[in-house]
Scaffold this motif. Structure first.
Motif, PDB file in Angstrom:
ATOM      1  N   ARG A 124      -5.210  46.311  12.436  1.00  0.00           N
ATOM      2  CA  ARG A 124      -4.273  46.249  11.487  1.00  0.00           C
ATOM      3  C   ARG A 124      -4.802  47.102  10.269  1.00  0.00           C
ATOM      4  NH1 ARG A 124      -3.217  39.952  12.092  1.00  0.00           N
ATOM      5  NH2 ARG A 124      -1.694  39.752  13.807  1.00  0.00           N
ATOM      6  N   ILE A 125      -3.472  47.276   9.412  1.00  0.00           N
ATOM      7  CA  ILE A 125      -3.861  48.099   8.059  1.00  0.00           C
ATOM      8  C   ILE A 125      -2.941  47.327   7.263  1.00  0.00           C
ATOM      9  CG2 ILE A 125      -3.478  50.356   6.942  1.00  0.00           C
ATOM     10  CD1 ILE A 125      -3.589  51.737   9.256  1.00  0.00           C
ATOM     11  N   VAL A 126      -3.762  46.682   6.095  1.00  0.00           N
ATOM     12  CA  VAL A 126      -2.786  46.254   5.215  1.00  0.00           C
ATOM     13  C   VAL A 126      -2.838  46.974   3.802  1.00  0.00           C
ATOM     14  CG1 VAL A 126      -2.671  44.166   3.628  1.00  0.00           C
ATOM     15  CG2 VAL A 126      -3.518  43.906   5.963  1.00  0.00           C
ATOM     16  N   ARG A 127      -1.635  47.528   3.569  1.00  0.00           N
ATOM     17  CA  ARG A 127      -1.333  48.465   2.431  1.00  0.00           C
ATOM     18  C   ARG A 127      -0.768  47.538   1.196  1.00  0.00           C
ATOM     19  NH1 ARG A 127       1.682  52.719   6.208  1.00  0.00           N
ATOM     20  NH2 ARG A 127      -0.029  53.598   7.275  1.00  0.00           N
TER      21      ARG A 127
ATOM     22  N   VAL B 158       0.576  37.503  -7.588  1.00  0.00           N
ATOM     23  CA  VAL B 158       1.472  38.842  -7.418  1.00  0.00           C
ATOM     24  C   VAL B 158       0.880  39.713  -6.176  1.00  0.00           C
ATOM     25  CG1 VAL B 158       2.807  40.839  -8.362  1.00  0.00           C
ATOM     26  CG2 VAL B 158       2.446  38.782  -9.730  1.00  0.00           C
ATOM     27  N   TRP B 159       1.668  39.622  -4.957  1.00  0.00           N
ATOM     28  CA  TRP B 159       0.824  40.620  -3.940  1.00  0.00           C
ATOM     29  C   TRP B 159       1.988  41.008  -2.978  1.00  0.00           C
ATOM     30  CZ3 TRP B 159      -3.403  38.298  -0.416  1.00  0.00           C
ATOM     31  CH2 TRP B 159      -3.969  39.291   0.199  1.00  0.00           C
ATOM     32  N   GLU B 160       2.246  42.591  -3.068  1.00  0.00           N
ATOM     33  CA  GLU B 160       3.370  43.221  -2.167  1.00  0.00           C
ATOM     34  C   GLU B 160       2.615  44.204  -1.573  1.00  0.00           C
ATOM     35  OE1 GLU B 160       6.414  44.169  -4.977  1.00  0.00           O
ATOM     36  OE2 GLU B 160       6.682  42.460  -5.825  1.00  0.00           O
ATOM     37  N   GLY B 161       3.252  44.481  -0.294  1.00  0.00           N
ATOM     38  CA  GLY B 161       2.665  45.620   0.257  1.00  0.00           C
ATOM     39  C   GLY B 161       3.502  45.486   1.760  1.00  0.00           C
ATOM     40  N   GLU B 162       2.506  45.959   2.824  1.00  0.00           N
ATOM     41  CA  GLU B 162       2.991  46.065   4.029  1.00  0.00           C
ATOM     42  C   GLU B 162       1.914  46.109   4.827  1.00  0.00           C
ATOM     43  OE1 GLU B 162       5.265  49.830   4.600  1.00  0.00           O
ATOM     44  OE2 GLU B 162       3.342  50.965   4.701  1.00  0.00           O
ATOM     45  N   LEU B 163       2.322  45.390   6.211  1.00  0.00           N
ATOM     46  CA  LEU B 163       1.309  45.316   7.204  1.00  0.00           C
ATOM     47  C   LEU B 163       1.616  46.060   8.316  1.00  0.00           C
ATOM     48  CD1 LEU B 163      -1.307  43.673   8.518  1.00  0.00           C
ATOM     49  CD2 LEU B 163       0.804  41.970   9.567  1.00  0.00           C
ATOM     50  N   VAL B 164       0.784  46.938   8.963  1.00  0.00           N
ATOM     51  CA  VAL B 164       1.117  48.033   9.949  1.00  0.00           C
ATOM     52  C   VAL B 164       0.009  47.501  11.122  1.00  0.00           C
ATOM     53  CG1 VAL B 164       0.825  50.396  10.522  1.00  0.00           C
ATOM     54  CG2 VAL B 164       1.460  49.664   8.233  1.00  0.00           C
ATOM     55  N   GLU B 165       0.776  47.285  12.290  1.00  0.00           N
ATOM     56  CA  GLU B 165       0.097  47.195  13.398  1.00  0.00           C
ATOM     57  C   GLU B 165      -0.440  48.613  14.057  1.00  0.00           C
ATOM     58  OE1 GLU B 165      -0.886  44.273  14.893  1.00  0.00           O
ATOM     59  OE2 GLU B 165       0.149  43.010  13.451  1.00  0.00           O
ATOM     60  N   VAL B 166      -1.554  48.836  14.277  1.00  0.00           N
ATOM     61  CA  VAL B 166      -2.064  50.094  14.848  1.00  0.00           C
ATOM     62  C   VAL B 166      -1.189  50.742  16.140  1.00  0.00           C
ATOM     63  CG1 VAL B 166      -3.894  51.552  15.447  1.00  0.00           C
ATOM     64  CG2 VAL B 166      -4.267  50.085  13.511  1.00  0.00           C
ATOM     65  N   VAL B 167      -1.017  49.792  17.027  1.00  0.00           N
ATOM     66  CA  VAL B 167      -0.220  49.984  18.199  1.00  0.00           C
ATOM     67  C   VAL B 167       1.182  50.535  17.910  1.00  0.00           C
ATOM     68  CG1 VAL B 167      -1.984  48.657  19.737  1.00  0.00           C
ATOM     69  CG2 VAL B 167       0.295  47.679  18.526  1.00  0.00           C
ATOM     70  N   GLN B 168       1.826  49.970  16.626  1.00  0.00           N
ATOM     71  CA  GLN B 168       3.264  50.176  16.347  1.00  0.00           C
ATOM     72  C   GLN B 168       3.045  50.753  14.966  1.00  0.00           C
ATOM     73  OE1 GLN B 168       5.063  46.556  16.959  1.00  0.00           O
ATOM     74  NE2 GLN B 168       5.489  47.077  19.058  1.00  0.00           N
ATOM     75  N   PRO B 169       2.579  51.865  14.661  1.00  0.00           N
ATOM     76  CA  PRO B 169       2.469  52.451  13.247  1.00  0.00           C
ATOM     77  C   PRO B 169       3.699  53.103  12.652  1.00  0.00           C
ATOM     78  CG  PRO B 169       1.829  54.061  14.677  1.00  0.00           C
ATOM     79  CD  PRO B 169       1.950  52.831  15.298  1.00  0.00           C
ATOM     80  N   GLY B 170       4.911  53.038  13.435  1.00  0.00           N
ATOM     81  CA  GLY B 170       6.232  53.550  12.958  1.00  0.00           C
ATOM     82  C   GLY B 170       6.895  52.263  12.296  1.00  0.00           C
ATOM     83  N   SER B 171       6.650  50.848  12.727  1.00  0.00           N
ATOM     84  CA  SER B 171       7.444  49.854  12.039  1.00  0.00           C
ATOM     85  C   SER B 171       6.369  48.872  11.227  1.00  0.00           C
ATOM     86  CB  SER B 171       7.755  49.012  13.333  1.00  0.00           C
ATOM     87  OG  SER B 171       6.706  48.576  14.193  1.00  0.00           O
TER      88      SER B 171
END
Length: 164
Positions: free
Chosen positions: A121-124, A134-147
Protein backbone atom coordinates in the motif's frame (compact mmCIF):
# COMPACT_ATOMS: atom_id res chain seq x y z
CA UNK A 1 16.43 29.76 7.19
CA UNK A 2 15.17 27.09 4.81
CA UNK A 3 16.50 26.63 1.33
CA UNK A 4 13.31 27.96 -0.28
CA UNK A 5 13.64 31.22 1.66
CA UNK A 6 17.19 31.66 0.39
CA UNK A 7 16.01 31.01 -3.15
CA UNK A 8 13.39 33.76 -2.83
CA UNK A 9 15.94 36.24 -1.47
CA UNK A 10 18.40 35.37 -4.25
CA UNK A 11 15.78 35.83 -6.96
CA UNK A 12 14.74 39.20 -5.50
CA UNK A 13 18.34 40.43 -5.32
CA UNK A 14 19.18 39.27 -8.87
CA UNK A 15 15.97 40.76 -10.27
CA UNK A 16 16.61 44.04 -8.43
CA UNK A 17 20.14 44.31 -9.80
CA UNK A 18 18.94 43.44 -13.32
CA UNK A 19 16.15 46.04 -13.28
CA UNK A 20 18.43 48.69 -11.79
CA UNK A 21 20.96 48.03 -14.54
CA UNK A 22 18.21 48.19 -17.20
CA UNK A 23 16.93 51.45 -15.69
CA UNK A 24 20.35 53.06 -15.98
CA UNK A 25 21.34 51.47 -19.34
CA UNK A 26 18.12 52.58 -21.04
CA UNK A 27 18.44 56.01 -19.37
CA UNK A 28 14.98 55.97 -17.86
CA UNK A 29 16.37 57.93 -14.94
CA UNK A 30 16.89 61.02 -17.17
CA UNK A 31 13.39 61.39 -18.62
CA UNK A 32 9.93 60.84 -17.23
CA UNK A 33 8.84 58.17 -19.68
CA UNK A 34 5.62 56.11 -19.88
CA UNK A 35 7.81 53.01 -20.13
CA UNK A 36 8.58 53.51 -16.43
CA UNK A 37 5.25 52.01 -15.50
CA UNK A 38 5.86 49.02 -17.80
CA UNK A 39 9.18 48.29 -16.11
CA UNK A 40 7.52 48.57 -12.71
CA UNK A 41 4.68 46.22 -13.69
CA UNK A 42 7.12 43.69 -15.17
CA UNK A 43 9.18 43.86 -11.98
CA UNK A 44 6.22 43.05 -9.74
CA UNK A 45 4.94 40.32 -12.07
CA UNK A 46 8.33 38.60 -12.02
CA UNK A 47 8.49 38.79 -8.23
CA UNK A 48 4.89 37.54 -7.81
CA UNK A 49 5.40 34.69 -10.30
CA UNK A 50 8.62 33.63 -8.58
CA UNK A 51 6.96 33.58 -5.15
CA UNK A 52 3.99 31.57 -6.45
CA UNK A 53 6.25 29.08 -8.22
CA UNK A 54 8.42 28.60 -5.14
CA UNK A 55 5.38 28.14 -2.89
CA UNK A 56 3.89 25.57 -5.29
CA UNK A 57 7.18 23.66 -5.54
CA UNK A 58 7.56 23.58 -1.74
CA UNK A 59 3.99 22.33 -1.34
CA UNK A 60 4.62 19.48 -3.81
CA UNK A 61 7.93 18.62 -2.09
CA UNK A 62 6.19 18.36 1.28
CA UNK A 63 3.49 16.12 -0.23
CA UNK A 64 6.19 13.79 -1.58
CA UNK A 65 7.85 13.68 1.85
CA UNK A 66 4.52 12.74 3.47
CA UNK A 67 4.12 9.71 1.15
CA UNK A 68 4.42 6.46 3.11
CA UNK A 69 4.91 2.99 1.61
CA UNK A 70 3.50 0.10 3.64
CA UNK A 71 4.51 -3.56 3.71
CA UNK A 72 3.72 -6.29 6.20
CA UNK A 73 5.15 -4.97 9.49
CA UNK A 74 7.12 -2.16 7.80
CA UNK A 75 6.62 1.44 6.74
CA UNK A 76 8.97 3.50 4.60
CA UNK A 77 9.07 7.26 4.33
CA UNK A 78 11.80 9.14 2.49
CA UNK A 79 12.61 11.26 5.55
CA UNK A 80 12.39 8.70 8.36
CA UNK A 81 13.52 5.64 6.41
CA UNK A 82 12.31 2.11 7.17
CA UNK A 83 10.30 1.79 10.39
CA UNK A 84 9.19 -1.50 11.94
CA UNK A 85 5.53 -1.53 12.90
CA UNK A 86 4.27 -3.28 16.02
CA UNK A 87 2.12 -6.24 14.96
CA UNK A 88 -0.54 -5.47 17.57
CA UNK A 89 -0.66 -1.69 17.06
CA UNK A 90 -2.78 0.26 14.62
CA UNK A 91 -1.05 1.12 11.35
CA UNK A 92 -2.97 4.40 11.19
CA UNK A 93 -1.64 5.35 14.66
CA UNK A 94 1.90 4.59 13.51
CA UNK A 95 1.38 6.67 10.34
CA UNK A 96 0.00 9.56 12.36
CA UNK A 97 2.99 9.45 14.70
CA UNK A 98 5.39 9.26 11.73
CA UNK A 99 3.79 12.19 9.91
CA UNK A 100 3.63 14.28 13.09
CA UNK A 101 7.36 13.93 13.61
CA UNK A 102 8.40 15.04 10.10
CA UNK A 103 10.52 18.17 9.91
CA UNK A 104 10.59 18.40 6.08
CA UNK A 105 14.35 18.64 5.90
CA UNK A 106 16.44 18.19 2.80
CA UNK A 107 18.36 15.13 4.03
CA UNK A 108 16.42 12.12 2.80
CA UNK A 109 16.74 8.49 3.86
CA UNK A 110 17.10 5.91 1.14
CA UNK A 111 15.64 2.44 1.03
CA UNK A 112 18.40 -0.12 1.66
CA UNK A 113 19.70 -1.39 -1.67
CA UNK A 114 19.66 -5.03 -0.56
CA UNK A 115 16.01 -4.83 0.52
CA UNK A 116 13.56 -7.34 -0.91
CA UNK A 117 10.51 -5.72 0.63
CA UNK A 118 7.33 -5.73 -1.47
CA UNK A 119 5.18 -2.78 -0.59
CA UNK A 120 1.44 -3.46 -0.61
CA UNK A 121 0.00 0.00 0.00
CA UNK A 122 0.93 3.62 -0.52
CA UNK A 123 -0.55 6.40 1.59
CA UNK A 124 -0.26 9.76 -0.15
CA UNK A 125 -1.10 12.60 2.21
CA UNK A 126 -2.00 15.91 0.60
CA UNK A 127 -2.92 17.69 3.86
CA UNK A 128 -1.73 16.89 7.37
CA UNK A 129 -2.06 19.37 10.21
CA UNK A 130 -2.97 19.67 13.86
CA UNK A 131 -1.37 16.31 14.73
CA UNK A 132 -3.67 14.43 12.36
CA UNK A 133 -6.95 16.20 13.04
CA UNK A 134 -6.71 17.51 9.48
CA UNK A 135 -5.64 14.58 7.31
CA UNK A 136 -6.50 14.23 3.63
CA UNK A 137 -5.03 12.12 0.88
CA UNK A 138 -5.43 8.81 -0.87
CA UNK A 139 -4.70 5.16 -0.25
CA UNK A 140 -3.31 3.22 -3.20
CA UNK A 141 -3.23 -0.56 -3.32
CA UNK A 142 -0.10 -1.53 -5.25
CA UNK A 143 -1.96 -4.30 -7.09
CA UNK A 144 -4.49 -1.71 -8.35
CA UNK A 145 -2.55 1.55 -8.77
CA UNK A 146 -5.13 3.02 -11.15
CA UNK A 147 -7.87 3.23 -8.52
CA UNK A 148 -6.73 5.25 -5.51
CA UNK A 149 -9.18 5.55 -2.61
CA UNK A 150 -9.44 9.11 -1.29
CA UNK A 151 -9.86 9.86 2.41
CA UNK A 152 -10.53 13.10 4.24
CA UNK A 153 -10.01 12.11 7.88
CA UNK A 154 -8.15 9.74 10.12
CA UNK A 155 -11.26 7.60 10.63
CA UNK A 156 -11.82 7.26 6.87
CA UNK A 157 -8.23 6.08 6.43
CA UNK A 158 -8.70 3.55 9.24
CA UNK A 159 -11.86 2.32 7.54
CA UNK A 160 -10.10 1.98 4.17
CA UNK A 161 -7.29 0.02 5.82
CA UNK A 162 -9.75 -2.26 7.60
CA UNK A 163 -8.95 -1.08 11.12
CA UNK A 164 -12.39 0.04 12.19
Amino acid sequence: MQKSNWIIVTILVVASVLFLWMWQALQFSLVDNPVDIVVTVVWWLVIAAACVAIHWAEKKRRERIRTVFLAQGLAYNCETGVVRLDANASVVDALQKMLSSLNYGFDLAELPSNSRVRFQRIVRTSKFADNGNVWEGELVEVVQPGSPKPFSSRSELAHLMGEC
